[in-house]
Enzyme design. Structure first.
Site, PDB file in Angstrom:
ATOM      1  CG  HIS A  79      -1.530   1.309   1.564  1.00  0.00           C
ATOM      2  ND1 HIS A  79      -2.517   1.881   0.798  1.00  0.00           N
ATOM      3  CD2 HIS A  79      -1.278   2.190   2.565  1.00  0.00           C
ATOM      4  CE1 HIS A  79      -2.858   3.060   1.319  1.00  0.00           C
ATOM      5  NE2 HIS A  79      -2.120   3.266   2.397  1.00  0.00           N
ATOM      6  CG  ASP A 108       6.771  19.162 -25.700  1.00  0.00           C
ATOM      7  OD1 ASP A 108       6.913  18.687 -24.562  1.00  0.00           O
ATOM      8  OD2 ASP A 108       6.139  18.589 -26.596  1.00  0.00           O
ATOM      9  CD1 TRP A 144       6.683   3.022   4.508  1.00  0.00           C
ATOM     10  CD2 TRP A 144       7.969   4.028   2.978  1.00  0.00           C
ATOM     11  NE1 TRP A 144       7.008   4.272   4.990  1.00  0.00           N
ATOM     12  CE2 TRP A 144       7.800   4.912   4.063  1.00  0.00           C
ATOM     13  CE3 TRP A 144       8.744   4.458   1.895  1.00  0.00           C
ATOM     14  CZ2 TRP A 144       8.381   6.180   4.104  1.00  0.00           C
ATOM     15  CZ3 TRP A 144       9.316   5.726   1.940  1.00  0.00           C
ATOM     16  CH2 TRP A 144       9.133   6.568   3.044  1.00  0.00           C
ATOM     17  CB  SER A 171      10.799   6.649 -13.915  1.00  0.00           C
ATOM     18  OG  SER A 171       9.698   7.488 -14.045  1.00  0.00           O
ATOM     19  CB  SER A 172      11.177  10.109 -10.025  1.00  0.00           C
ATOM     20  OG  SER A 172      11.765   9.091  -9.329  1.00  0.00           O
ATOM     21  CG  HIS A 255      12.609  14.665   6.441  1.00  0.00           C
ATOM     22  ND1 HIS A 255      11.463  14.492   7.166  1.00  0.00           N
ATOM     23  CD2 HIS A 255      12.637  15.971   6.090  1.00  0.00           C
ATOM     24  CE1 HIS A 255      10.829  15.639   7.276  1.00  0.00           C
ATOM     25  NE2 HIS A 255      11.523  16.561   6.627  1.00  0.00           N
ATOM     26  CD  GLU A 257       9.859  10.195  -1.926  1.00  0.00           C
ATOM     27  OE1 GLU A 257      10.811  10.567  -2.636  1.00  0.00           O
ATOM     28  OE2 GLU A 257       8.739   9.881  -2.373  1.00  0.00           O
ATOM     29  CE1 TYR A 259       8.295  19.629   4.350  1.00  0.00           C
ATOM     30  CE2 TYR A 259       9.809  17.998   5.208  1.00  0.00           C
ATOM     31  CZ  TYR A 259       8.850  18.960   5.413  1.00  0.00           C
ATOM     32  OH  TYR A 259       8.424  19.224   6.684  1.00  0.00           O
ATOM     33  CB  SER A 270       0.699  28.754  -4.092  1.00  0.00           C
ATOM     34  OG  SER A 270       1.209  28.283  -2.876  1.00  0.00           O
ATOM     35  CG  HIS A 304      12.525  13.824  12.184  1.00  0.00           C
ATOM     36  ND1 HIS A 304      12.407  15.057  11.602  1.00  0.00           N
ATOM     37  CD2 HIS A 304      12.019  12.965  11.275  1.00  0.00           C
ATOM     38  CE1 HIS A 304      11.846  14.939  10.413  1.00  0.00           C
ATOM     39  NE2 HIS A 304      11.600  13.682  10.191  1.00  0.00           N
ATOM     40  CG  HIS A 305      11.929   9.568   9.976  1.00  0.00           C
ATOM     41  ND1 HIS A 305      10.582   9.438   9.784  1.00  0.00           N
ATOM     42  CD2 HIS A 305      12.309  10.666   9.291  1.00  0.00           C
ATOM     43  CE1 HIS A 305      10.160  10.423   8.992  1.00  0.00           C
ATOM     44  NE2 HIS A 305      11.189  11.184   8.688  1.00  0.00           N
ATOM     45  CB  THR A 330       5.768  24.527   7.464  1.00  0.00           C
ATOM     46  OG1 THR A 330       6.952  23.785   7.164  1.00  0.00           O
ATOM     47  CG2 THR A 330       4.571  23.776   6.927  1.00  0.00           C
ATOM     48  CE  LYS A 333       6.022  27.125   0.865  1.00  0.00           C
ATOM     49  NZ  LYS A 333       5.401  27.335  -0.358  1.00  0.00           N
ATOM     50  NE  ARG A 452       4.240   2.776  11.135  1.00  0.00           N
ATOM     51  CZ  ARG A 452       5.123   3.489  10.413  1.00  0.00           C
ATOM     52  NH1 ARG A 452       6.057   4.212  11.017  1.00  0.00           N
ATOM     53  NH2 ARG A 452       5.073   3.494   9.116  1.00  0.00           N
TER      54      ARG A 452
END
Ligand code: HEM
Ligand SMILES: [Cu+2]
Lengths: 533, 186
Positions: A79, A108, A144, A171-172, A255, A257, A259, A270, A304-305, A330, A333, A452
């Protein structure tokens, strides 16, 4: 690349796509590729959603009823992988393909061939990944985050998963390079950097995050691969390695990622809010700087993870303070979005509803993030449902809400038809209520100590799990409405004007709706008024 | 870089795009390398800070022999075996009271329970990790691989010394070993 320009010159005569299905295979047109990405993302969203329904059904009551624990673990792992890498990231790349050239006045993307390649790698990557369900031993089941040594006990799926991660990483990265080159080199005259729409800015910064972070993930999974199959010992304690090191390398990617998953959403919001508040975005430049500083700080907060792995006090303090520091830009924003709405002549069409819900609900996710950033309390919250609630508020009511709002906002431009406003509003209200029923109780479960990634739980957690599951089923089913509305809009509907929305500003709104197959062959000249309203 | 290249000259524009893409590709390769560079960086960091609980090694004759008898530290011993190694393994004493600066010896007992000869490798770890900077060994069965004949059993010595600059707040140190099957990884 010169040949693709030649191909373009040919297209000049008929100004339209090739007939037939092969058009989609060989296309180098940014609008076609954007459409492909968006459809791919939507399909993956439903595949990932199906797995989520399985998870919520199993957790509806204590005990094991539908999924045995191993299959349950496969569901949670897949998932997450599918939603992150298959739904959210490709959806944002789809938006970038459709919009970045039209927003900066380019004909293009800069590298159209590469663009075709970037997209067509994805179906292969996800076929490999999802195919692991049919292997003996099943799909990846170690989460994951792929922590060794557990993940290495996965059998045949390990190689498939790593290979799939490599392909989607390539790809990315290619997509990111294309976006950066387009933005830096292909802007129309007058489109200075500080006239770019915020969506373009956030994508530029996201693309830099991608090229800096994805290769580190590729390195981490390559180390897993060689540990498993070629006898290296990067993470193997017996050979002198250290499994905790994987967590450091992984989160150094991980981390940034998160963002990558939210900055383009900031960009979409925005664009939407100023349109329906009929006011220019408040604090445009501070938005740009806030985005850039979030991106920068995101590289120095990764641990922090892993507060609980046994860090020295100084390390815990460092990562606690830097993590809290991210809340400052943040907050800038969120303040700017609210200030944009302040005293605006607001109307509440469907895209605006999603955008406002984003601001409120994403902020809740930011607050729970701040709670998790406090090291001593994270020792209690870590690996509980509180973390699950946190990241679903930022990812579902954050990233996904922005994507859905963005689709409602630009779909009339893309198709030339207005979507059904009544159905859109129903979709919004059902989703917003159910998503809170789904995720808010997970805060309580986490605070009460429910771990979890477990298929069964102690009976005192039953009530809130039932509530959460009911919210989950409603939320999941209501997304079928979205599919219906999108298909209906593509097939017909009220014709819209070029501008579509009264308050819309930016080059894409100067083009016909739907825009011709080739746009801005001759660069437009950009004025301050069109750029910022 | 600043504004778009003139469209009339498409090959120049395409070349500029390729050049920018090439530069970005270099960044990608560098970051891939950086991911790997994190591995030695991490080791160096652990070495300096004592994170990860790796213990130090000293030669016996490098010690000055001064003993701090004013402090008594409790050293606890633990032994664990990887599930893939069919051995019995545990310390012969559970703990010792020691003075910093003095060299002590203790033993761990290991027995090969399998009908085949096996080779094991022990990995030490010290908690709290800050103490690992001050925990030195002059001799240890963990320095080399240990080969055991079928059914063989033996006591294996560890000689260690806590340095006198062990932080004052530390009164208990735990030394633990995990024995891995060194002929089979992953
Ligand atoms: C104010 C901003 C934020 C702060 C302070 C923050 C803080 C944290 C912390 C401390 C954790 C670790 C919790 C634990 O495992 O014990 C965490 C987990 C997580 N956060 Fe955030 N976060 C913020 C924003 C975001 C955003 C914007 C996203 C994504 C769009 C995000 C996605 C995640 C994810 C996916 C995880 C869980 C990863 C996992 O273990 O599977 N966070 N956050
Ligand atoms: Cu994080």
């Amino acid at each position: 690349m010169s040949t693709s320009y030649a191909a373009h010159a040919d297209d000049h005569h008929h100004h339209g796509p090739d007939p037939g299905l092969l058009r989609w295979v060989f296309t180098t047109n940014h609008k076609d590729i954007g459409t492909l990405y968006l459809w791919f993302a939507l399909i993956m969203f439903f595949v990932g959603g199906f797995l989520a329904m399985g998870i919520r059904a199993e957790l509806f009551k204590p005990g094991l009823q539908l999924l045995d624990p191993h299959l349950f673990n496969q569901f949670t792992t897949m998932h997450a992988l599918i939603m992150i890498f298959g739904a959210i990231m490709p959806a944002f790349v789809g938006f970038a393909n459709w919009l970045v050239p039209m927003m900066v006045g380019a004909p293009d993307m800069a590298l159209p061939r590469l663009n075709n390649w970037s997209f067509w790698l994805l179906p292969f990557a996800f076929t490999l990944l999802i195919g692991t369900f049919f292997l003996p031993g099943g799909a990846p089941a170690a989460g994951w985050t792929m922590y060794p040594p557990l993940v290495l006990q996965g059998g045949a799926n390990v190689a498939f998963m790593i290979f799939a991660v490599h392909i989607m990483g390539i790809s990315s990265i290619m997509g990111a390079i294309n976006i950066i080159v387009t933005i830096l080199n292909m802007r129309a005259p007058g489109m200075t950097l500080l006239r770019m729409p915020l969506f373009v800015w956030t994508w530029l910064i996201t693309a830099f995050l991608l090229i800096a972070a994805m290769p580190v993930l590729a390195g981490a999974v390559t180390m897993l691969l060689t540990d498993k199959f070629f006898g290296t010992s990067f993470f193997n304690a017996a050979g002198g390695g250290d499994p905790v090191m994987f967590q450091h390398v992984f989160w150094f990617f991980g981390h940034p990622e998160v963002y990558i998953l939210i900055l383009p959403a900031f960009g979409i919001i925005s664009q939407i809010i100023p349109t329906f508040a009929r006011k220019p975005l408040f604090g445009y430049e501070s938005m740009v700087y806030a985005t850039a500083s979030i991106a920068f700080i995101s590289f120095i907060v990764w641990a922090h993870h892993m507060f609980t792995v046994g860090m020295p006090l100084s390390g815990e303090l460092f990562f606690m303070y830097t993590t809290m520091l991210i809340a400052v830009p943040t907050g800038v924003k969120v303040f700017n979005w609210i200030a944009t709405m302040w005293r605006g002549s607001m109307t509440f069409e469907t895209p605006m509803l999603w955008a406002i819900a984003f601001v409120v609900l994403f902020t809740i996710g930011g607050f729970s993030g701040l709670m998790l950033a406090i090291t001593p309390v994270d020792f209690q919250y870590h690996d509980t449902y509180f973390v699950v609630a946190h990241f679903h508020y930022v990812l579902v009511t954050g990233a996904i809400f922005a994507i859905i709002g963005g689709v409602y906002y630009w779909l009339p431009k893309w198709t030339g038809h207005m979507y059904d406003e009544t159905l859109g509003k129903w979709h919004f209200w059902i989703s917003t209520i159910s998503v809170n029923v789904l995720f808010f109780p997970q805060h309580f479960l986490g605070l009460a100590g429910m771990p979890r990634r477990i298929p069964d739980y102690a009976v005192q957690f039953t009530d809130w799990n039932m509530v959460s599951s009911i919210g989950g089923f409603v939320f999941g089913l209501s997304q079928l409405m979205f599919l219906y509305i999108v298909v209906q809009t593509i097939r017909g509907g009220e014709k819209v004007t070029e501008r579509v929305w009264e308050g819309a500003h930016g080059l894409e709104w100067t083009l016909a709706s739907p825009p011709p197959y080739h746009t801005f062959e001759e660069p437009p000249h950009v004025t301050e008024a069109e750029a910022h309203g | 870089m600043m504004t778009a290249a003139p469209r009339s000259d498409r090959t120049t524009a395409a070349r500029a795009n390729r050049r920018t893409a090439g530069r970005l590709a270099v960044v990608v390769l560098a970051m891939f390398g950086f991911g790997y560079a994190l591995v030695p960086l991490y080791d160096v960091l652990c070495e300096i800070t004592g994170l990860g609980g790796r213990t130090g090694v000293v030669a016996a004759n490098a010690l000055d022999g001064e003993v701090d008898t004013s402090r008594t530290i409790k050293v606890q011993f633990l032994g664990t075996v990887s599930s893939r190694l069919p051995w019995e393994f545990h310390p012969t004493v559970a703990s010792m009271e020691v003075h910093p600066g003095q060299v002590y010896e203790t033993t761990y007992f290991a027995k090969n329970l399998s009908p085949a000869a096996t080779i094991g490798q022990a990995r030490p770890s010290v908690a709290p990790s800050i103490a690992s900077l001050h925990f030195n060994k002059t001799e240890c069965f963990c320095f080399v691989e240990q080969e055991f004949a079928p059914g063989e059993a033996r006591d294996m010595p560890v000689r260690f010394v806590l340095s006198r600059d062990l932080p004052a707040e530390i009164s208990t140190v735990t030394l633990s070993y995990t024995f891995f099957n060194s002929r089979q990884t992953g």
